[in-house]
Motif scaffolding. Sequence first.
Motif, PDB file in Angstrom:
ATOM      1  N   GLN A  16      -5.145   3.615   5.477  1.00 28.24           N
ATOM      2  CA  GLN A  16      -6.389   3.190   6.120  1.00 28.24           C
ATOM      3  C   GLN A  16      -6.618   3.937   7.424  1.00 28.24           C
ATOM      4  O   GLN A  16      -7.053   3.379   8.426  1.00 28.24           O
ATOM      5  N   ARG A  46     -16.699   1.316   7.190  1.00 31.81           N
ATOM      6  CA  ARG A  46     -15.571   0.655   7.823  1.00 31.81           C
ATOM      7  C   ARG A  46     -15.925   0.222   9.243  1.00 31.81           C
ATOM      8  O   ARG A  46     -15.581  -0.875   9.675  1.00 31.81           O
ATOM      9  N   ASN A 189       0.301  -5.977   1.874  1.00 30.20           N
ATOM     10  CA  ASN A 189      -0.451  -5.289   2.921  1.00 30.20           C
ATOM     11  C   ASN A 189      -1.636  -6.154   3.326  1.00 30.20           C
ATOM     12  O   ASN A 189      -1.784  -7.293   2.869  1.00 30.20           O
ATOM     13  N   THR A 191      -4.806  -5.029   2.882  1.00 26.95           N
ATOM     14  CA  THR A 191      -5.947  -4.362   2.240  1.00 26.95           C
ATOM     15  C   THR A 191      -6.118  -4.880   0.819  1.00 26.95           C
ATOM     16  O   THR A 191      -6.764  -5.890   0.600  1.00 26.95           O
ATOM     17  N   THR A 192      -5.501  -4.192  -0.128  1.00 28.03           N
ATOM     18  CA  THR A 192      -5.711  -4.497  -1.543  1.00 28.03           C
ATOM     19  C   THR A 192      -5.100  -5.833  -1.966  1.00 28.03           C
ATOM     20  O   THR A 192      -5.525  -6.406  -2.977  1.00 28.03           O
ATOM     21  N   ARG A 195      -7.924  -8.533  -2.165  1.00 25.98           N
ATOM     22  CA  ARG A 195      -9.194  -8.243  -2.840  1.00 25.98           C
ATOM     23  C   ARG A 195      -9.650  -9.354  -3.773  1.00 25.98           C
ATOM     24  O   ARG A 195     -10.839  -9.659  -3.861  1.00 25.98           O
ATOM     25  N   TYR A 252     -11.085  -0.151  -1.213  1.00 27.76           N
ATOM     26  CA  TYR A 252     -10.098  -0.182  -0.138  1.00 27.76           C
ATOM     27  C   TYR A 252     -10.652  -1.016   1.021  1.00 27.76           C
ATOM     28  O   TYR A 252     -11.369  -0.485   1.872  1.00 27.76           O
ATOM     29  N   ASP A 254     -11.123  -3.042   4.529  1.00 25.37           N
ATOM     30  CA  ASP A 254     -10.745  -2.632   5.882  1.00 25.37           C
ATOM     31  C   ASP A 254      -9.593  -3.489   6.397  1.00 25.37           C
ATOM     32  O   ASP A 254      -9.681  -4.719   6.453  1.00 25.37           O
ATOM     33  N   GLU A 255      -8.517  -2.834   6.762  1.00 22.52           N
ATOM     34  CA  GLU A 255      -7.305  -3.534   7.182  1.00 22.52           C
ATOM     35  C   GLU A 255      -7.516  -4.337   8.458  1.00 22.52           C
ATOM     36  O   GLU A 255      -7.113  -5.506   8.559  1.00 22.52           O
TER      37      GLU A 255
END
Length: 341
Positions: A16, A46, A189, A191-192, A195, A252, A254-255
């Motif tokens: 990211q 982002r 993580n 991120t994913t 989802r 992906y 946004d972290e």
Amino acid sequence: MTTDYVVGVRWDPATQQEMDEFEYDGGNSSSRLFERSRIRVLADERENVQKKTFCKWVNSHLLRSNCRITDLYADMRDGKMLIRLLEILSGDRLPRPTKGKMRIHCLENVDKALQFLREQRVHLENLGSHDIVDGNPRLTLGLIWTIILRFPNITIEEIDNQETKSAKDALLLWCQMKTAGYPNVNVRNFTTSWRDGLAFNALIHKHRPDLIQYDKLSRSNAIYNLNHAFTVAEQRLGIMKLLDAEDIFVEYPDEKSIITYVVTYYHYFSKMKAETVQGRRIGNVVGQAMQNEKMIHEYETLTSNLLKWIKQTIAALSDRKFANSLLVFNNNFKHLVLIEQ
């Protein structure tokens, strides 16, 4: 034949982050333009998500003092809201903001906030008060992100106290421990792993199982899962909805935006746990006090009955007439011994 080397900005989905690297395209300029255009679109998306999320996060804290901002870049420029935000987060009193709307006044106020952060040992790299006053988007987002990471005060009781972890790593570990054992949830993580929305629902269910029917959720219905968790968190827990389902259900996510939102979950449930522990302690104290009151009442009752018996016994003994004869006394004594046996 010539070989073209171009220094470009690449987007790395795994980390990211943007990274600079040499890229060989065999002289195909159209592919370079497409790649750059795609990178710029992703970066803009982002940034927009971060701006929206950070703005809502700031407002979630400014609500305590009946303040709010509408534009993250513009409303932070005079430094007053920045100072107020830091006071709320830290519980400390910062220097009084300078009155006035001139640039010099704004610079003074922002510098007061930055100086406070430096005193808190917050590293502010390549950031000056003029960057915030000028409304620099990237650096303003960077400052708010630094504040978000600095003031979560995340403590994980289950890990070794000697092991030091960053706020991000500690938050990830907390999420992993709270969602362990939930089907189809594997938080690796920020991120994913979020989802499909199941991780958000699992966090809520772990602490408030009465609010979520986790076994009714399906991994294939990500938008519903996300909206369901966000709605329950906002309406039943009072956690402000910082994200939309469409912000998460992308290739992906946004972290930084997800971390910002998950931090609000951590704060709420940690406070709930502290209140539960405090309530249990208060209950124990009250219970002990009630037990003491009961023992005092029983003692007073027994004491009162004893005094009453003593008075009655003294009166009964005072009315007795003993024979003035040793023979009669011995007979009475023998009779008393027989009764006792």
